[in-house]
Design an enzyme around this catalytic site. Structure first.
Site, PDB file in Angstrom:
ATOM      1  N   ASP A 229      88.562  45.183  40.664  1.00 16.36           N
ATOM      2  CA  ASP A 229      89.419  46.246  40.135  1.00 16.36           C
ATOM      3  C   ASP A 229      89.393  47.421  41.117  1.00 16.36           C
ATOM      4  O   ASP A 229      88.611  47.434  42.076  1.00 16.36           O
ATOM      5  CB  ASP A 229      88.896  46.676  38.763  1.00 16.36           C
TER       6      ASP A 229
ATOM      7  N   GLU B  75      92.867  49.475  45.245  1.00 19.49           N
ATOM      8  CA  GLU B  75      94.084  49.945  45.931  1.00 19.49           C
ATOM      9  C   GLU B  75      93.803  50.581  47.303  1.00 19.49           C
ATOM     10  O   GLU B  75      94.694  50.460  48.161  1.00 19.49           O
ATOM     11  CB  GLU B  75      94.837  50.938  45.030  1.00 19.49           C
TER      12      GLU B  75
ATOM     13  N   ASP C  92      97.081  48.710  34.021  1.00 20.81           N
ATOM     14  CA  ASP C  92      96.756  49.474  32.816  1.00 20.81           C
ATOM     15  C   ASP C  92      97.990  49.766  31.976  1.00 20.81           C
ATOM     16  O   ASP C  92      98.500  50.896  31.931  1.00 20.81           O
ATOM     17  CB  ASP C  92      96.059  50.776  33.207  1.00 20.81           C
TER      18      ASP C  92
END
Length: 922
Positions: A513, A516, A589
């Site tokens: 997770d 980015e 999300d």
């Protein structure tokens, strides 16, 4: 003071995540100088022409040089650029432009490594000659080269333009670049006194040591009705115009990997991943594509019809066209033209460049249960037992960041999870797995073994001054592993060994997770663009690929852990071209709203179209508390996502499927049972994606390319070529309008009722199910016995559902391997083709002669939909025995249709799935 500031910032950030996305914290195009400059250019602004054309090493190479204007001084002349055009088998053209290294630019511009698969170069067609042709109205000839038997590429010299066209007839164009003269290439500079190249956004300053270095150009798609692709955005499948007549204020589609919480459900704003691959489809049924391999921030405009009305530029008037504008902050021009012409041809062509989807383990295609966070080992055991108590199958239980010792990855909280190996083994005894989270931010704690080792070995990304970059994320002060380096990736992979990851077992898999990468105190919640990677590469140049390299390193680490025997499973949030080779992704999300359920379909379709088959949205929405009806409808749709996982934020109420009353538990159980019943079909489709790149979940037009009613339909979708699914996306709905495409019949999965194709039907959509149909002419394999997990279904018998077309024919396939290892690459698999024709169902082998997997599994039931006669029995050969036939309601696993068409079922034919046989209707 530093600690206090961090706590305050973290509180603010977490408060935001509990509320909503704040648009002002992210840059618009007007706040992004390269985008603003590119958008302001007018058609025809490009002054470059092509010269010095030759064939070198099988490529067309040339110089791009500017026209000198009358008042221009020699010192103002920009340096020539180097152009190359390469041709590859199956209709692929690669076009590149870079600075001329012989002219000593300040540094080499970044070329994205490890995305194009090595075998792609083996498909190169070595050009031997270049033809010349003077395009009507030009004063100088253009260069023309062979692409394939039906296509050729044209490099127009003056004005500069590149396009692919058909050879025959009126030589219709397919895709072109710079047809509107918007090409611009800002060259790297050396900073001198007086230069101020800094850019500011809110409280952040980007030093920009080499000055502006952006690239922009227009791309046109011909005979096009719609364009698709360029994820990741929460918006419609068919991309809407962002600029031009009739378009109100709008942003371009942004490709910049960002940690965006509770995102808007209809926006061109960039999300967690970036795939600069666009696909065009039109009324002729033809499809083409364009891909720009570039890891810097990108912005893409889809230009409305008539945007260029005053440009004076003449383009072929006999072809419909969609124009687009591509803008990037840095990098080089490294583009690919895919000629198609069929939809599946384009995705195969793209897959030949970036790779096909990894073949998942079978367990990964089942249902996953996740929450931030299951709080301790007792909680894990209780959730696991409740699935069994309520007869709900699942395969994987997930642990989020709270399972660690103070957000230190590769550790366990010794109070909450004191016996991690025993916990995993208890799940494994039921055929279940566990997934733990490992993020790229490493806690800066001198007593933390991972931080100590990464610091000593110099494995962190550096800030602009050359020090280890220090940003804030879940652990507090954190540094980030420099995944651009192959050596550092290999080191990272070694952290997943059983020795290095204490408490891990062979049934533990990984979740990446925040990759980015997310930096809470960074500009736009990400890493500063002037941070430095190995080799002096600025983060601006590699940003969109950072999460891809992290995903790659983690996946390779699990392969190393298993000594190359077991397939890895790694879920990633950030995506980039090539991500499909390393695992699954999810759409981030989302929120417990009907609109987010609705937009999950175009998001999943877009990901599949651009190479990433193994994707899905969090069931029920990550943020918020779904009402029971929404949660049930989400499970019913999600059962057909390629990646099927329930997940929720820690501030939400618990939402395991048994917590909403007996009736809702029954409905969610039925949805999950549907997925497990169809696992043989899904697994076969994953193998197709692994071999060809054709996605598991597909837009309707991929199977019906000439049916215009499908072109903008993103509420329904195909699962393979055999199933059509229509979700229910509105509260209180008991009916749904469903367009069934093509000149074929469709059979309702719930009751076997037949519907004609080529029209819209109003269907019942009761709480029990959503509309789903099997296409006439297909055969779908199922397993109808329900177990605790997929591995416990290994030896269960199969059901074949044969949906006959108007010619009383059908065909389908079944793929089987051991579900976990790489032995399938060495021929250890079963691949059967089933064909029903002239009253006979035949099973034949599609695997090569050296295939060496056997199975004792049998076909337990053959269901015939649309059979026109009333036979009494069936003859099974080579067993030379008869099988019983019955007429009755359609069965779906343990469910029996209460009403509907009676269907013909051949019971217990007793044939094995790994052998040749026939079943003849008597």
């Amino acid at each position: 003071m530093r600690s206090l500031l961090f706590v305050i910032s973290l509180i603010c950030f977490c408060s935001q995540t509990a509320l909503s996305w704040k648009k002002e914290e992210f840059r618009s195009c007007d706040q992004t100088p390269f985008c603003k400059r590119a958008r302001s250019r007018t058609p025809g602004a490009c002054s470059l022409t092509v010269g010095d054309v030759s064939i070198t090493d099988g490529d067309l190479v040339a110089k791009l040089v500017p026209k000198k204007t009358p008042n221009q001084e020699d010192g103002d002349q920009i340096k020539p650029l180097v152009l190359s055009l390469s041709v590859y088998r199956d209709g692929i053209v690669r076009f590149r432009v870079d600075e001329d290294h012989s002219l000593n630019p300040p540094k080499k511009r970044f070329r994205v490594p490890d995305v194009v698969v090595s075998e792609f170069e083996e498909k190169k067609i070595w050009l031997q000659k270049v033809a010349t042709e003077t395009i009507s109205g030009d004063t100088s000839p253009s260069s023309v080269v062979y692409v394939s038997d039906g296509y050729e590429a044209v490099v127009r010299h003056d004005p500069f333009e590149v396009y692919v066209r058909e050879k025959s007839g009126d030589r219709r164009r397919v895709v072109s670049l710079n047809s509107h003269g918007l090409f611009d290439f800002e060259q790297l500079g050396k900073k001198t006194e007086g230069d101020n190249w800094e850019e500011k956004f809110r409280t952040h300053t980007d030093s920009r040591p080499f000055g502006p270095q952006s690239i922009s150009f227009d791309v046109s798609f011909y005979d096009s009705s719609f364009v698709y692709g360029i994820p990741e955005h929460a918006t419609s499948f068919a991309l809407k115009p962002t600029k031009g007549p009739g378009v109100e204020e709008s942003e371009p589609y942004r490709l910049f990997n960002l940690d965006v919480f509770e995102y808007d459900h209809d926006s061109p704003f960039g999300l967690y991943g970036s795939i600069p691959f666009m696909v065009s489809h039109g009324k002729s049924g033809k499809t083409c594509g364009f891909f720009w391999l570039n890891a810097a921030e990108m912005q893409i405009d889809v230009l409305a019809n008539g945007w260029d009305a005053e440009s004076g530029i003449s383009l072929p008037s006999g072809q419909s066209r969609i124009d687009t504008l591509w803008m990037s902050e840095a990098g080089i021009v490294d583009t690919f033209f895919f000629v198609g012409p069929e939809p599946k041809d384009v995705v195969k062509q793209y897959a030949s460049v970036t790779g096909t989807s990894a073949m998942p383990q079978l367990f990964a295609t089942g249902y996953h249960q996740c929450r931030w966070n299951y709080k301790d080992e007792e909680d894990v055991a209780q959730v696991d037992s409740k699935f069994d108590e309520h007869d709900i199958p699942y395969d994987v239980l997930w642990l989020d960041i709270e399972h660690t010792d103070g957000k230190r990855y590769f550790t366990w909280d010794s109070v909450l999870f004191p016996h991690p190996e025993e916990m995993q083994k208890k799940l494994a005894a039921k055929g279940r797995k566990m997934v733990t989270i490992v993020d790229p931010h490493i806690k800066r704690d001198d007593s933390y073994f991972l931080h100590k080792e990464a610091t000593q070995m110099g494995h962190y990304v550096k800030d602009s001054s050359g020090k280890d970059f220090d940003g804030w994320c879940w652990p507090g002060s954190s540094s980030y592993i420099d995944m651009l380096s192959p050596e550092i990736r290999e080191w990272w992979g070694g952290r997943f060994s059983y020795k290095n990851y204490a408490g891990s077992t062979p049934s533990l898999y990984i979740w990446n997770d925040m990759n980015e990468p997310s930096v809470f105190n960074g500009p736009e919640v990400t890493m500063p663009r002037d941070a430095l990677h190995v080799g002096g590469v600025e983060h601006r140049e590699v940003h969109n690929a950072y999460g891809y390299y992290f995903h790659m390193a983690t996946s390779d680490g699990l392969v190393m852990r298993g000594e190359g025997k077991d397939r890895p499973f790694v879920l990633s949030r950030a995506i980039f071209p090539g991500t499909q080779r390393y695992g699954a992704i999810w759409t981030g999300d989302n929120t417990a709203e009907w609109e987010h359920l609705r937009v999950s379909i175009p998001m999943t379709l877009t990901l599949g179209l651009t190479g990433i088959s193994f994707s899905g949205a969090d069931i029920g929405g990550f943020f918020g508390n779904p009402e029971p009806e929404l949660l049930v409808r989400w499970y019913q749709v999600g059962a057909y996502y390629p990646f099927f996982r329930g997940h929720a934020h820690h501030d939400t109420k618990r939402r395991e499927p048994w917590l909403f009353g007996e009736r809702n538990t029954e409905l969610m159980r039925d949805a999950i049972h549907t997925r497990y019943m169809l696992l043989p079909y899904f697994y076969t489709l994953f193998r197709e994606a692994n071999l060809t790149g054709v996605p598991v979940v597909r837009p309707l037009w991929m199977e019906f390319p000439q049916d215009e009613a499908t072109f903008s339909n993103d509420e329904a979708f195909m699962v393979g070529d055999g199933l059509l699914v229509q979700g229910v996306y509105t509260k209180g709905t008991t009916h749904a309008s469903v367009y069934l495409p093509g000149k074929v019949s469709w059979f309702d999965l719930r009751n076997g009722k037949t519907y004609v194709g080529g029209k819209t039907h109003k269907m019942d959509a009761p709480e029990e199910s959503i509309p789903a149909f099997q296409k006439a002419g297909t055969i779908i394999p199922r397993k109808d016995r329900f177990r605790r997990s997929s591995s416990q279904m290994d030896n269960d018998p199969y059901t074949l559902v044969v949906a006959l077309n108007s010619s009383q024919e059908a065909a389908g396939e079944l793929y089987i391997d051991d579900g976990k290892s790489f032995e399938f690459r060495r021929g250890a698999y079963i691949h059967r083709r089933f064909v029903f024709s002239n009253g006979v169902l035949t099973s034949t082998n599609l695997a090569p002669p050296q295939a060496r997997l056997s199975s004792q599994c049998v076909i337990d039931r053959i269901i015939l939909l649309g059979h026109s006669s009333g036979p009494k029995s069936a003859l099974v050969e080579p067993l030379n025995q008869k099988a019983e036939i019955e007429m009755g309601p359609l069965r779906m696993g343990g469910l029996v249709a209460s009403s509907g068409t009676k269907v013909l079922t051949i019971r217990k034919p007793g044939v094995r799935v790994d052998q040749d046989w026939t079943v003849k209707i008597l």
